[in-house]
Structures are given as structure tokens and as C-alpha cells.
Design an enzyme around this catalytic site. Structure first.
Site, PDB file in Angstrom:
ATOM      1  N   ASP A 158       0.845  -1.204   0.000  1.00 41.53           N
ATOM      2  CA  ASP A 158       0.000   0.000   0.000  1.00 41.53           C
ATOM      3  C   ASP A 158       0.880   1.254   0.000  1.00 41.53           C
ATOM      4  O   ASP A 158       0.601   2.235  -0.700  1.00 41.53           O
ATOM      5  CB  ASP A 158      -0.915  -0.019   1.227  1.00 41.53           C
ATOM      6  CG  ASP A 158      -1.648  -1.344   1.348  1.00 41.53           C
ATOM      7  OD1 ASP A 158      -2.418  -1.673   0.437  1.00 41.53           O
ATOM      8  OD2 ASP A 158      -1.414  -2.069   2.331  1.00 41.53           O
ATOM      9  N   HIS A 186      -4.629  -3.123   6.609  1.00 37.83           N
ATOM     10  CA  HIS A 186      -4.420  -3.424   5.184  1.00 37.83           C
ATOM     11  C   HIS A 186      -5.770  -3.847   4.615  1.00 37.83           C
ATOM     12  O   HIS A 186      -6.098  -5.025   4.531  1.00 37.83           O
ATOM     13  CB  HIS A 186      -3.393  -4.542   4.995  1.00 37.83           C
ATOM     14  CG  HIS A 186      -3.400  -5.078   3.583  1.00 37.83           C
ATOM     15  ND1 HIS A 186      -2.975  -4.351   2.506  1.00 37.83           N
ATOM     16  CD2 HIS A 186      -3.819  -6.262   3.076  1.00 37.83           C
ATOM     17  CE1 HIS A 186      -3.130  -5.065   1.400  1.00 37.83           C
ATOM     18  NE2 HIS A 186      -3.647  -6.224   1.723  1.00 37.83           N
TER      19      HIS A 186
HETATM   20  P1  NAX Z   1      -2.246 -18.294  -3.811  1.00 36.39           P
HETATM   21  O1  NAX Z   1      -3.608 -18.851  -3.568  1.00 36.39           O
HETATM   22  O2  NAX Z   1      -1.669 -18.289  -5.177  1.00 36.39           O
HETATM   23  O3  NAX Z   1      -1.204 -19.050  -2.873  1.00 36.39           O
HETATM   24  C1  NAX Z   1      -1.455 -19.307  -1.536  1.00 36.39           C
HETATM   25  C2  NAX Z   1      -0.768 -20.604  -1.194  1.00 36.39           C
HETATM   26  O4  NAX Z   1      -0.883 -20.802   0.210  1.00 36.39           O
HETATM   27  C3  NAX Z   1      -1.375 -21.814  -1.883  1.00 36.39           C
HETATM   28  O5  NAX Z   1      -0.354 -22.507  -2.603  1.00 36.39           O
HETATM   29  C4  NAX Z   1      -1.904 -22.646  -0.717  1.00 36.39           C
HETATM   30  O6  NAX Z   1      -1.768 -24.041  -0.942  1.00 36.39           O
HETATM   31  C5  NAX Z   1      -1.005 -22.179   0.411  1.00 36.39           C
HETATM   32  N1  NAX Z   1      -1.539 -22.447   1.742  1.00 36.39           N
HETATM   33  C6  NAX Z   1      -2.836 -22.454   2.164  1.00 36.39           C
HETATM   34  N2  NAX Z   1      -2.911 -22.808   3.454  1.00 36.39           N
HETATM   35  C7  NAX Z   1      -1.649 -23.026   3.865  1.00 36.39           C
HETATM   36  C8  NAX Z   1      -1.093 -23.440   5.101  1.00 36.39           C
HETATM   37  N3  NAX Z   1      -1.869 -23.718   6.155  1.00 36.39           N
HETATM   38  N4  NAX Z   1       0.248 -23.565   5.184  1.00 36.39           N
HETATM   39  C9  NAX Z   1       1.028 -23.321   4.118  1.00 36.39           C
HETATM   40  N5  NAX Z   1       0.552 -22.949   2.918  1.00 36.39           N
HETATM   41  C10 NAX Z   1      -0.769 -22.794   2.792  1.00 36.39           C
HETATM   42  O7  NAX Z   1      -2.286 -16.841  -3.185  1.00 36.39           O
HETATM   43  P2  NAX Z   1      -1.260 -15.614  -3.397  1.00 36.39           P
HETATM   44  O8  NAX Z   1      -1.711 -14.825  -4.563  1.00 36.39           O
HETATM   45  O9  NAX Z   1       0.128 -16.110  -3.363  1.00 36.39           O
HETATM   46  O10 NAX Z   1      -1.602 -14.738  -2.111  1.00 36.39           O
HETATM   47  C11 NAX Z   1      -1.292 -15.197  -0.800  1.00 36.39           C
HETATM   48  C12 NAX Z   1      -1.951 -14.310   0.234  1.00 36.39           C
HETATM   49  O11 NAX Z   1      -1.453 -12.970   0.150  1.00 36.39           O
HETATM   50  C13 NAX Z   1      -3.465 -14.190   0.106  1.00 36.39           C
HETATM   51  O12 NAX Z   1      -4.039 -14.282   1.407  1.00 36.39           O
HETATM   52  C14 NAX Z   1      -3.660 -12.798  -0.423  1.00 36.39           C
HETATM   53  O13 NAX Z   1      -4.919 -12.270  -0.085  1.00 36.39           O
HETATM   54  C15 NAX Z   1      -2.539 -12.072   0.265  1.00 36.39           C
HETATM   55  N6  NAX Z   1      -2.151 -10.769  -0.290  1.00 36.39           N
HETATM   56  C16 NAX Z   1      -1.717  -9.829   0.577  1.00 36.39           C
HETATM   57  C17 NAX Z   1      -1.266  -8.581   0.166  1.00 36.39           C
HETATM   58  C18 NAX Z   1      -0.786  -7.581   1.157  1.00 36.39           C
HETATM   59  O14 NAX Z   1      -0.411  -6.493   0.729  1.00 36.39           O
HETATM   60  N7  NAX Z   1      -0.756  -7.843   2.464  1.00 36.39           N
HETATM   61  C19 NAX Z   1      -1.290  -8.217  -1.261  1.00 36.39           C
HETATM   62  C20 NAX Z   1      -1.332  -9.394  -2.182  1.00 36.39           C
HETATM   63  C21 NAX Z   1      -2.207 -10.533  -1.727  1.00 36.39           C
HETATM   64  O15 NAX Z   1      -3.543 -10.221  -2.028  1.00 36.39           O
END
Ligand code: NAX
Length: 327
Positions: A158, A186
Site C-alpha cells: 500500500d 491493510h
Molecule cells: P495463492 O492462492 O496463489 O497461494 C497461496 C498458497 O498458500 C497456496 O499454494 C496454498 O496451498 C497455500 N496455503 C494455504 N494454506 C496453507 C497453510 N496452512 N500452510 C502453508 N501454505 C498454505 O495466493 P497468493 O496470490 O500467493 O496470495 C497469498 C496471500 O497474500 C493471500 O491471502 C492474499 O490475499 C494475500 N495478499 C496480501 C497482500 C498484502 O499487501 N498484504 C497483497 C497481495 C495478496 O492479495
């Protein structure tokens, strides 16, 4: 030879990590220091993660001394000095807010407990997975032996979005801007503060001289940028989120530049009227691996109302996870 810094990354087979791991491994986080990667995924994603590790191997990065993968946080987090918690449960169609909070609560209670049990004494934990602030709060409260200040959440994306929008508006390079702050959560209620931001030493709000743009264009553009990326790309921000995750952890470990600060969501010590213990975004400086919330900034009436609204949302989220028994 120097002992490697052990870096845990969760959600390692996901979108963000497909950028993040390569940035960490190429030295964007700790330069030439030797590192060991500890990658956590859920069981069904381990095969895909093996493919990512093959690609990391194929980069032949000189500073990566070892890579371990697994689905058990108490093994993967063993002895880690840094933990980047990226993996989370995304909101699916039809999911209520309470469902999302409980699904993520299960992940972050378990990971907080595992860190508490096995992480190195100096561990620094940064939560990127959403809802990032409240997930960090859950992990923190489930890790009573780790000092609370070692749990942060990511608002650096952000922060960078705000810098980029401001630079475009003023027609100046981002290098002329400093002292940007994201306050609060956030989420769509976050408050990017142009009154304390500076361009060439002067208040950015003054330099812009357009309260209507600030209120009705700048703030919503920054707050809704994630949705605009999804709309354009068909996928949520990944490379920019990875970049922000690296920058937050790098600055936390190696320090912020003199005269400037960065936005970090950290447990509040009561500064600026934010209730103690809430993980809220503040302007922070870092020296010798310890951050401090910048004190004494002027908060005008407009900023006060915006900060209060975002903090009220954090209070609601904390109340919800308290009711669910997650903290
Ligand atoms: P993806 O869905 O591509 O990847 C997430 C991965 O986490 C998947 O491979 C899944 O298998 C794995 N996962 C789920 N539960 C798990 C656990 N208990 N232990 C280990 N791994 C686990 O998502 P991605 O685009 O990489 O985003 C990841 C997270 O970042 C999401 O929650 C998303 O909302 C968040 N974001 C946060 C941002 C921020 O600025 N704070 C911005 C970008 C993003 O939206």
C-alpha cells in the site's frame, strides 16, 4: 564460514511466492549472506512446490546453501530466524466474513504455536496472507514466548502504491518523495497520509494543493488498487506483493535510510491513540534490527477521522476472532 540465515516462507507454491522465493534467493533480501529456505505448503501442493524448488535449483544461486520443504510447521519452522507467512485461505464465493476468519484462524493459531515452539530466539515474523493484520494478531497471541513486537503485517505494498500514485500526480520521480505513511488496516479503510509525506522536503498535501484529488481520487485509488489489478490481470497482485514483502523484511533486518521512514503494521504501544496490542500500520524507522514508531507527527482533523475509522475496523476484527476463541 557464516551460519546461514534460516528463512521460512509459507504458501510457497502460490502466486506471490513464485516471485518472492526468487527475489530472496537472488539476494534482494540479505545480499550475499548465506541463506537456507524452509518452505511450507499444504500436502496437496507439495508436488507443485517440488517443481518450484527444481527451478530454484536451476538458478544456481550461490548464497542458497539449502532448501527444505514440508507440510508440518513444527518441522519447517525449526530454528528459523525469519518467517514470511504468505499462505492463507482466500475468500471464496458465498463465504461469510466469519468463515474466512475461522479458516485463517486455524492456519495462524497452528503456525503461531509452531513458531513459539521451534523458531530461533531472534525470529522476526511478517504476515502477508490476508486478513494480514488480524492473522498476525492471531499468530502473535498464540506465541506467548516470542516478544510481541516480532509480529508484523504487510502494508508496504500500500505504501509503495501511494508513492507511485503521488509521483505520477506531481510528475516527479519516486526518489524525490519521502516520509509516506499508511495508517491502520491493510484493507479498504487504510489511510495513506499525504500531510506528513514530503516532496523535496515540503508537505506532499501542500505540493498537490488539491484536497478533492487527495480525498476522492488518491485515497480510493490506493485503497482499491488490489481490485484494479484483479480486474486487469485476472489474478491478484503477486510480483508487487512479493517485492513489498522483501522490502519490509529487508528494512526490518538492515535498517531504514536516515531522514525517511516506512509503513509497517506492528503491535501498537498506544501511539497516536491506537489501542495497545492491535496490529496497525504506523510510520516506523529501523536501527540495528529494531523498529520504532515515529513519534510526534501532526495529525489533523481529516487524518484523525480516517485513522480512527480504520482502527475501528481492526477492533471489530479483533472482537470477532476473540469471540471465535482464536486469541
Ligand atoms: P495463492 O492462492 O496463489 O497461494 C497461496 C498458497 O498458500 C497456496 O499454494 C496454498 O496451498 C497455500 N496455503 C494455504 N494454506 C496453507 C497453510 N496452512 N500452510 C502453508 N501454505 C498454505 O495466493 P497468493 O496470490 O500467493 O496470495 C497469498 C496471500 O497474500 C493471500 O491471502 C492474499 O490475499 C494475500 N495478499 C496480501 C497482500 C498484502 O499487501 N498484504 C497483497 C497481495 C495478496 O492479495
Amino acid at each position: 564460514t557464516e551460519a546461514p540465515t534460516k528463512i521460512a516462507v509459507t504458501g510457497a507454491a502460490g502466486q506471490i511466492c513464485y516471485s518472492l522465493l526468487f527475489r530472496i534467493a537472488s539476494g534482494a533480501l540479505l545480499g550475499d549472506r548465506p541463506i537456507e529456505l524452509r518452505l511450507l505448503e499444504i500436502t496437496p501442493a507439495l508436488k507443485a512446490l517440488e517443481g518450484v524448488v527444481m527451478e530454484l535449483d536451476d538458478c544456481a544461486f550461490g548464497n542458497v546453501v539449502n532448501i527444505e520443504i514440508g507440510d508440518d510447521p513444527t518441522k519447517v519452522f525449526d530454528g528459523v530466524n525469519m518467517a514470511m507467512l504468505v499462505g492463507a485461505m482466500p475468500r471464496k464465493a458465498g463465504m461469510e466474513r466469519g468463515d474466512l476468519l475461522s479458516a485463517n484462524g486455524a492456519i495462524f493459531t497452528a503456525q503461531g504455536r509452531a513458531l513459539n515452539e521451534v523458531a530461533a530466539d531472534d525470529v522476526k515474523v511478517l504476515v502477508t496472507g490476508n486478513p494480514a493484520n488480524t492473522n498476525a494478531l492471531i499468530a502473535m497471541r498464540n506465541a506467548p514466548d516470542i516478544p510481541a513486537e516480532r509480529f508484523n503485517a504487510l502494508t508496504r505494498l500500500d505504501h509503495n502504491r501511494a508513492l507511485s500514485q503521488l509521483a505520477a500526480k506531481l510528475g516527479v520521480p519516486v526518489t524525490e518523495l519521502s516520509n509516506m505513511t499508511i495508517w491502520g488496516n491493510h484493507s479498504a479503510t487504510q489511510y495513506p497520509d499525504l500531510f506528513n509525506a514530503k516532496v523535496g522536503g515540503r508537505s506532499a498535501a501542500e505540493a498537490v494543493g488539491d484536497q478533492d484529488w487527495l480525498e476522492n481520487t488518491f485515497i480510493p485509488t490506493v485503497a482499491k488498487r488490489g481490485a484494479a489489478i484483479i480486474e486487469a490481470r485476472g489474478l491478484s497482485s503477486a510480483a508487487s506483493a512479493a517485492n513489498a514483502t522483501v522490502e519490509h523484511m529487508r528494512d526490518w533486518a538492515l535498517g531504514t535510510p536516515a531522514g525517511d521512514w516506512v509503513s509497517m503494521a506492528v503491535p501498537s504501544d498506544g501511539s497516536y491513540g491506537v489501542p495497545e496490542g492491535l496490529i496497525s500500520s504506523f510510520p516506523c524507522t529501523v536501527t540495528d534490527g529494531r523498529y520504532e514508531i515515529v513519534q510526534g507527527l501532526d495529525i489533523n482533523e481529516f487524518s484523525r477521522a480516517k485513522i480512527d475509522a480504520s482502527v475501528a475496523e481492526l477492533v471489530d476484527e479483533r472482537n470477532a476472532v476473540t469471540e471465535l476463541g482464536l486469541i
